[in-house]
Motif scaffolding. Structure first.
Motif, short mmCIF file in Angstrom:
data_model
loop_
_atom_site.label_atom_id
_atom_site.label_comp_id
_atom_site.label_asym_id
_atom_site.label_seq_id
_atom_site.Cartn_x
_atom_site.Cartn_y
_atom_site.Cartn_z
N ILE A 46 0.84 -1.20 0.00
CA ILE A 46 0.00 0.00 0.00
C ILE A 46 0.87 1.25 0.00
CG2 ILE A 46 -1.60 1.35 1.41
CD1 ILE A 46 -2.88 -1.33 2.24
N ILE A 47 1.92 1.26 0.80
CA ILE A 47 2.80 2.43 0.86
C ILE A 47 3.50 2.65 -0.48
CG2 ILE A 47 4.89 3.36 1.93
CD1 ILE A 47 4.03 1.94 4.51
N VAL A 48 3.97 1.58 -1.10
CA VAL A 48 4.67 1.72 -2.38
C VAL A 48 3.71 2.19 -3.47
CG1 VAL A 48 5.84 0.40 -4.19
CG2 VAL A 48 6.50 0.09 -1.80
N LEU A 49 2.51 1.64 -3.52
CA LEU A 49 1.52 2.09 -4.51
C LEU A 49 1.12 3.55 -4.27
CD1 LEU A 49 -0.75 -1.05 -4.84
CD2 LEU A 49 0.89 -0.16 -6.50
N PHE A 50 1.01 3.94 -3.02
CA PHE A 50 0.70 5.32 -2.68
C PHE A 50 1.82 6.24 -3.17
CE2 PHE A 50 0.72 8.79 0.56
CZ PHE A 50 -0.51 9.34 0.24
N ALA A 51 3.06 5.84 -2.96
CA ALA A 51 4.19 6.65 -3.42
C ALA A 51 4.21 6.76 -4.94
CB ALA A 51 5.50 6.05 -2.92
N VAL A 52 3.97 5.67 -5.62
CA VAL A 52 3.95 5.69 -7.09
C VAL A 52 2.83 6.60 -7.58
CG1 VAL A 52 3.51 4.28 -9.12
CG2 VAL A 52 5.08 3.47 -7.37
N TYR A 53 1.67 6.51 -6.96
CA TYR A 53 0.54 7.35 -7.35
C TYR A 53 0.87 8.84 -7.17
CZ TYR A 53 -4.08 9.51 -7.19
OH TYR A 53 -5.15 10.33 -7.40
N LEU A 54 1.47 9.18 -6.04
CA LEU A 54 1.82 10.57 -5.79
C LEU A 54 2.86 11.08 -6.79
CD1 LEU A 54 2.04 11.04 -1.94
CD2 LEU A 54 0.54 12.18 -3.53
N LEU A 55 3.87 10.27 -7.04
CA LEU A 55 4.94 10.72 -7.93
C LEU A 55 4.48 10.84 -9.38
CD1 LEU A 55 7.92 8.74 -6.41
CD2 LEU A 55 7.55 11.20 -6.35
N THR A 56 3.55 10.00 -9.79
CA THR A 56 3.11 10.06 -11.19
C THR A 56 2.05 11.14 -11.43
OG1 THR A 56 1.50 8.30 -10.80
CG2 THR A 56 3.65 7.66 -11.71
N THR A 57 1.32 11.52 -10.40
CA THR A 57 0.26 12.51 -10.60
C THR A 57 0.58 13.86 -9.97
OG1 THR A 57 -0.94 11.81 -8.61
CG2 THR A 57 -1.52 10.71 -10.69
N ALA A 58 1.80 14.08 -9.53
CA ALA A 58 2.15 15.32 -8.82
C ALA A 58 1.94 16.56 -9.68
CB ALA A 58 3.59 15.26 -8.33
#
Length: 100
Positions: A46-58
């Motif tokens: 969950i943490i890794v997917l959250f980080a990927v989501y934030l970095l790709t949609t920033a």
């Protein structure tokens, strides 16, 4: 000009939050190596997917709306480490100033 400055600050804080997710993720990975609990792997995912989501949609225009960042903060309260709320608060504060 002022709006562009707030927009850059929002992008910075969202990217910072995404990269900052690596810190709690590494702690969960270390604890997983010690305990071998499958639940820790779920939280790590969950943490890794959250980080990927934030970095790709920033850079998305979605984050200029303070209510979107509040939704992200609520998700963080329930599913991610609470330390991530600090940089998200700074992003929310800049988004709120942008809307004024």
């Amino acid at each position: 000009m002022k709006q562009q400055n707030y927009r850059k600050k929002i992008i910075f804080w969202l990217r910072f939050t995404g990269w900052f997710c690596l810190f709690p993720a590494s702690i969960y990975l270390y604890v997983y190596q010690l305990m071998r609990s499958a639940m820790l792997l779920v939280v790590l995912g969950i943490i890794v997917l959250f980080a990927v989501y934030l970095l790709t949609t920033a850079t998305s225009e979605r984050w200029t709306d303070p209510s979107s960042i509040v939704g992200l903060m609520i998700f963080t309260i329930f599913f991610a480490p609470l330390i991530l709320l600090v940089p998200l608060y700074f992003a929310y504060r800049n988004a709120h100033k942008l809307k004024e």
